[in-house]
Design a protein around this motif. Structure first.
Motif: not given
Length: 277
Positions: A246-272
């Motif tokens: 509200k103060l800065y006109g931005v948007h913060f999003l916390i995704p479903k698996y926010s805690e595990f995003c880095t490990s998800i990204g590691a797995a996605l790196a192989y697919q990429k």
């Protein structure tokens, strides 16, 4: 095609997920005395709990500060390392659906990763995060237990700790409403209740991270921020970040698996990597 395992070996915890047919499978988190024990314990538990045999694992991808301890195949399975910031970006992009955003990885400290399509790069960070929260809690509350800190904070009153614009002005200042924070911990008294202190510590850490992220995005045109890491699980996020939005006109999003995003990204790196061959 077998399952791809992504493992994020952090300072205090190891997080592991499986990726099969583009879907995240049963993420778990393990805490152990040291990073090697945590890594092998997480991998073994994951296979056991999900009834996965070693022959069903196509690839293991490891990231995080603890990945430096991995210099050989994990239980005989080919293992690759992934740059942590790339993993942050890939995982946050996958979970949020956003192609242009600042990823705010809130771990022991905090890092900022800018994503613009396939351009994923680390743009900075700050030494404030979960480690700060636990350290201050040890000193000020005589505990480092997450559940106890959160339980205390839920009963706290932030107005007894932080100085707000309404405390120093009869009317809002330009761009600053009456409930905006003027000074963190400025109203704290020597005999402040532990509940108020706990809430003050959490609010200070979350608000500082959010403000720093907004500053990191200046001149980039980016208004979307994806929050990942353990601190996203704190219920106070639901109070702090809407206020900053509200103060800065931005948007913060916390995704479903926010805690595990880095490990998800590691797995996605192989697919990429496979797709680029």
């Amino acid at each position: 095609m077998g399952i791809i395992i992504g493992i994020d070996v952090g300072i205090s915890t190891t997080k592991i997920v499986g990726l099969r047919d583009g879907r995240v499978v049963s993420p778990i988190r393990i805490t152990a005395a040291d990073q090697v024990t945590s890594l092998y314990g997480a991998f073994g538990k994951y296979l056991h709990d999900n009834r996965i045999e070693l022959k069903d694992v196509e690839q293991v991808m490891v990231t995080g500060v603890g990945s430096t301890y991995v210099n050989e195949p994990l239980f005989g399975i080919t293992t690759q390392k992934v740059d942590e910031f790339v993993a942050d970006g890939l995982g946050a992009r996958f979970e949020s659906g956003l192609t242009k955003a600042i990823v705010v990885s809130m771990g022991t400290g905090t890092s900022f990763v800018q994503c613009d399509g396939d351009d994923i790069r680390h743009i900075g960070g700050l030494g404030i995060g979960g480690g700060t929260l636990q350290g201050l809690s040890r000193v000020m509350l005589n505990t480092r237990d997450w559940k106890q800190i959160q339980s205390l904070a839920m009963k706290g009153n932030i107005h007894n700790i932080n100085l707000q614009i309404g405390d120093i002005s009869r009317q809002p200042l330009p761009g600053l409403p009456m409930d905006a924070t003027a000074s963190l911990f400025s109203k704290a008294q020597y005999d402040a209740p532990k509940e108020d202190i706990a809430l003050g510590i959490i609010t200070m850490v979350l608000q500082t991270i959010g403000s720093a992220a907004i500053l990191a995005a200046l001149n980039s045109g980016i208004k979307d921020f994806v929050l990942i890491g353990n601190l996203t699980l704190l219920p106070q996020c639901k109070d702090v970040y809407p206020m900053l939005e509200k103060l800065y006109g931005v948007h913060f999003l916390i995704p479903k698996y926010s805690e595990f995003c880095t490990s998800i990204g590691a797995a996605l790196a192989y697919q990429k990597n496979e797709q680029s061959k």
